[in-house]
Design an enzyme around this catalytic site. Structure first.
Site, PDB file in Angstrom:
ATOM      1  N   THR A 195     -35.868 -32.146 -64.458  1.00 38.45           N
ATOM      2  CA  THR A 195     -36.021 -33.409 -63.731  1.00 38.45           C
ATOM      3  C   THR A 195     -35.535 -34.571 -64.585  1.00 38.45           C
ATOM      4  OG1 THR A 195     -37.931 -32.550 -62.508  1.00 38.45           O
ATOM      5  CG2 THR A 195     -37.677 -34.935 -62.601  1.00 38.45           C
TER       6      THR A 195
ATOM      7  N   ASP B   7     -43.022 -37.985 -53.701  1.00 40.12           N
ATOM      8  CA  ASP B   7     -43.174 -38.510 -55.066  1.00 40.12           C
ATOM      9  C   ASP B   7     -41.963 -39.353 -55.465  1.00 40.12           C
ATOM     10  OD1 ASP B   7     -45.379 -36.817 -54.979  1.00 40.12           O
ATOM     11  OD2 ASP B   7     -44.444 -35.261 -56.185  1.00 40.12           O
TER      12      ASP B   7
ATOM     13  N   ARG C  57     -50.082 -39.656 -54.742  1.00 39.43           N
ATOM     14  CA  ARG C  57     -50.963 -38.593 -55.209  1.00 39.43           C
ATOM     15  C   ARG C  57     -50.923 -38.579 -56.745  1.00 39.43           C
ATOM     16  NH1 ARG C  57     -48.012 -32.712 -54.369  1.00 39.43           N
ATOM     17  NH2 ARG C  57     -45.888 -33.301 -54.993  1.00 39.43           N
TER      18      ARG C  57
ATOM     19  N   GLN D 256     -36.656 -31.773 -56.883  1.00 37.15           N
ATOM     20  CA  GLN D 256     -36.562 -32.898 -57.820  1.00 37.15           C
ATOM     21  C   GLN D 256     -35.103 -33.253 -58.104  1.00 37.15           C
ATOM     22  OE1 GLN D 256     -38.323 -30.006 -58.406  1.00 37.15           O
ATOM     23  NE2 GLN D 256     -40.050 -30.402 -59.785  1.00 37.15           N
TER      24      GLN D 256
ATOM     25  N   GLN E 155     -36.754 -36.222 -52.942  1.00 36.89           N
ATOM     26  CA  GLN E 155     -37.862 -36.056 -53.874  1.00 36.89           C
ATOM     27  C   GLN E 155     -37.481 -36.635 -55.240  1.00 36.89           C
ATOM     28  OE1 GLN E 155     -39.513 -32.098 -54.081  1.00 36.89           O
ATOM     29  NE2 GLN E 155     -40.640 -32.511 -55.978  1.00 36.89           N
ATOM     30  N   ASP E 156     -38.385 -37.444 -55.811  1.00 37.20           N
ATOM     31  CA  ASP E 156     -38.207 -37.995 -57.167  1.00 37.20           C
ATOM     32  C   ASP E 156     -37.003 -38.929 -57.279  1.00 37.20           C
ATOM     33  OD1 ASP E 156     -40.328 -36.394 -57.703  1.00 37.20           O
ATOM     34  OD2 ASP E 156     -39.378 -35.196 -59.253  1.00 37.20           O
TER      35      ASP E 156
ATOM     36  N   TRP F 251     -50.227 -37.415 -60.145  1.00 40.80           N
ATOM     37  CA  TRP F 251     -49.460 -36.438 -60.928  1.00 40.80           C
ATOM     38  C   TRP F 251     -50.202 -36.088 -62.211  1.00 40.80           C
ATOM     39  CZ3 TRP F 251     -44.085 -37.598 -63.564  1.00 40.80           C
ATOM     40  CH2 TRP F 251     -43.519 -36.381 -64.013  1.00 40.80           C
TER      41      TRP F 251
END
Length: 530
Positions: free
Chosen positions: A294, A368, A436, A324, A346-347, A438
């Site tokens: 990532t 996220d 949320r 990711q 995502q990410d 992490w």
């Protein structure tokens, strides 16, 4: 990397004498190992006798300096041990994560070195928080690649080193609290407060940078020009970055076009100005697991201090199926993004570490997609939630604070959260949450923002079971819109419906980011208070 440092060692009797000699400046000051989160680790390393003593000067007799220097010694040793590891133990995937660790531990040595020599507790707190993020990210790389078992080959001393980092962080947190108390006392007794020059940006943004950021119309005055058609100095951004240097602000003007490259900026004082969102586009498609972690998947990655970007789109086109996939990773202290767009799934936006400010930006994603462990404030931004893969839930944030003494968190202020067209068509069948946790002490605040109807009434989503629900800090203050009703929100111990302006004020640009001391120099507009 050459680092000069003095290493400390002395006997138990010397340590006890030192504890008696030190007097707290304020009640919060930490003066002995017994006051740290990990006193056994503190005592063990401080009482090691095989290091040269430097207790013959006033500076060396301070507990603050003592714990820094002991931790510095262990950081150098950790980096050395990782650098000499037998990489034949790893397959090609694991070697990618090991390379991350090597870079991250080198950066940690540099961060601790800066912290040790700093007279500013707020700076030291930021740099030590970044050091903890580095250590966690080293481990995350192996997790991303499903190679967690390979962490067994790493030096055993890393566990104790993590405790030393937490101890130094606690010492810096106490010093920062004492410093803030002294500043407040000065203000209450007639001390002058530093005022913002234009009410838009934190004062750590220079007057020259503010002017550059707020200039519109003609092409900016730049040190170099990047243009795909050959009309500039370079055809790629990476070439222009490589040519930068020589001290002072270096301005790169990137003309309209689509630049397919992965850019890494390790130099400080770089400013990149484009021709506008969706006119100047930097694009890539790396993703975690697809030959990358990532951390390495970012299309655009910055670690040099005082980076500024204006009028550019950064995107990662790997798509939701590749999980990711980072568009921008910023570990740049005092970084500013103004009128930029970040597109991914995502990410998308990795607010990795240190102090960051985002103004009038667009951020797109699914899961996220604003994440990391920086001290980050997003102000007057549009947050666009996209349609995820089948069966996926959307989570806007995933903040990664691992220690309660870190100064990090994600603040969403005066922003708008809404669905893109593809999600809006199926909005009733997709759950979307504000965030949320992490990591254990995850901290995120949404305040005075407009939350559209896509937000699930519960507001927030657990990471795994009851993990972090008591230790996180999630807050909402004076949000509006059909998704802002807090009556059905989660009842976690760490969740707060903030009603006090004083409590909300802790998370403003002026207080949380100390933005009044640095953002004005960038010429980016900002609001100092609520």
């Amino acid at each position: 990397m050459e680092i000069k440092l003095e290493l400390l060692a002395f006997s138990i009797s010397s340590y006890l004498l030192l504890s008696f000699l030190i007097r707290p400046v304020h009640g919060a000051t930490i003066t002995s190992c017994s006051q740290t989160p990990y006193p056994e680790a503190c005592n063990h390393f401080i009482n090691t006798n095989n290091l040269p003593s430097t207790l013959d000067d006033e500076e060396g007799s301070k507990f603050h300096d003592l714990v820094h220097k002991v931790t510095m010694h262990q950081a150098i040793e950790a980096h050395r041990l990782i650098s000499v590891m037998d990489t034949n133990l790893f397959n090609d995937q694991s070697k990618l994560a090991w390379n991350d660790c090597l870079e991250l531990y080198e950066d940690t040595v540099n961060k601790i070195n800066r912290s040790t020599g700093s007279n500013n507790p707020a700076d030291a707190l930021t740099w030590m928080s970044a050091s903890l993020a580095n250590q966690q990210t080293c481990q995350n790389g192996f997790t991303d690649l499903h190679m967690s078992s390979d962490l067994q080959y790493f030096p055993n001393m890393l566990s104790n080193f993590s405790k030393l980092l937490s101890n130094v962080l606690a010492v810096n947190k106490a010093a920062a609290a004492a410093s803030s108390s002294a500043i407040l006392h000065s203000k209450q007794n007639g001390g002058r407060r530093r005022l913002l020059s234009d009410g838009f940006f934190p004062t750590w943004v220079s007057a020259a940078d503010r002017k550059l950021l707020q200039t519109s119309g003609d092409a900016p005055k730049a040190d170099v020009v990047v243009a795909q058609d050959g009309s500039g100095n370079y055809k790629t951004i990476s070439e222009a970055v490589e040519a930068s240097g020589g001290g002072g602000r270096f301005i790169i003007y990137v003309k309209a076009g689509v630049y397919k490259e992965n850019v890494v900026i390790k130099k400080s004082d770089i400013m990149i100005i484009g021709d506008g969102i969706d006119s100047t586009i930097v694009t890539g498609n790396r993703n975690a697991g697809g030959g990358s972690t990532t951390f390495r998947s970012a299309t655009f990655a910055i670690s040099g201090d005082r980076f500024v970007a204006r009028d550019i789109t950064f995107e990662n086109t790997a798509g939701p199926q590749n999980h990711q996939a980072v568009a921008v990773r910023s570990g740049s202290d005092f970084s500013v993004f103004y009128r930029c767009s970040f597109k991914g799934y995502q990410d998308t936006l990795y607010v990795y570490s240190q102090r960051q400010f985002y103004r009038d930006c667009d951020i797109y994603g699914t899961q996220d997609f604003i994440f990391g462990d920086a001290v980050a404030v997003l102000q007057n931004c549009n947050i666009y939630v996209r349609k995820p893969m089948s069966g996926q839930k959307n989570t806007i944030t995933a903040q990664a604070r691992t220690d309660p003494n870190e100064n990090t968190g994600i603040v969403i202020h005066n922003c708008r959260v809404t669905a893109t067209g593809d999600l809006r068509a199926v909005q009733n069948s997709v759950d979307t949450y504000l965030g949320r946790p992490w990591q254990k002490y995850s901290r995120t605040i949404f305040m005075k923002s407009n939350l559209d109807s896509l937000i699930n009434p519960a507001g927030w989503l657990p990471w795994s079971g009851s993990f972090a629900l008591e230790t996180l800090y999630y807050g909402e203050y004076m949000n509006t819109g059909s998704g802002a009703d807090t009556s059905g929100r989660v009842n976690w111990p760490g969740y707060h419906v903030i009603t006090s302006p004083t409590e909300a004020g802790k998370f403003t640009v002026g207080n949380f980011l100390d933005g009044g001391s640095w953002i004005p120099d960038s010429r980016v507009p900002f609001e100092d208070g609520l």
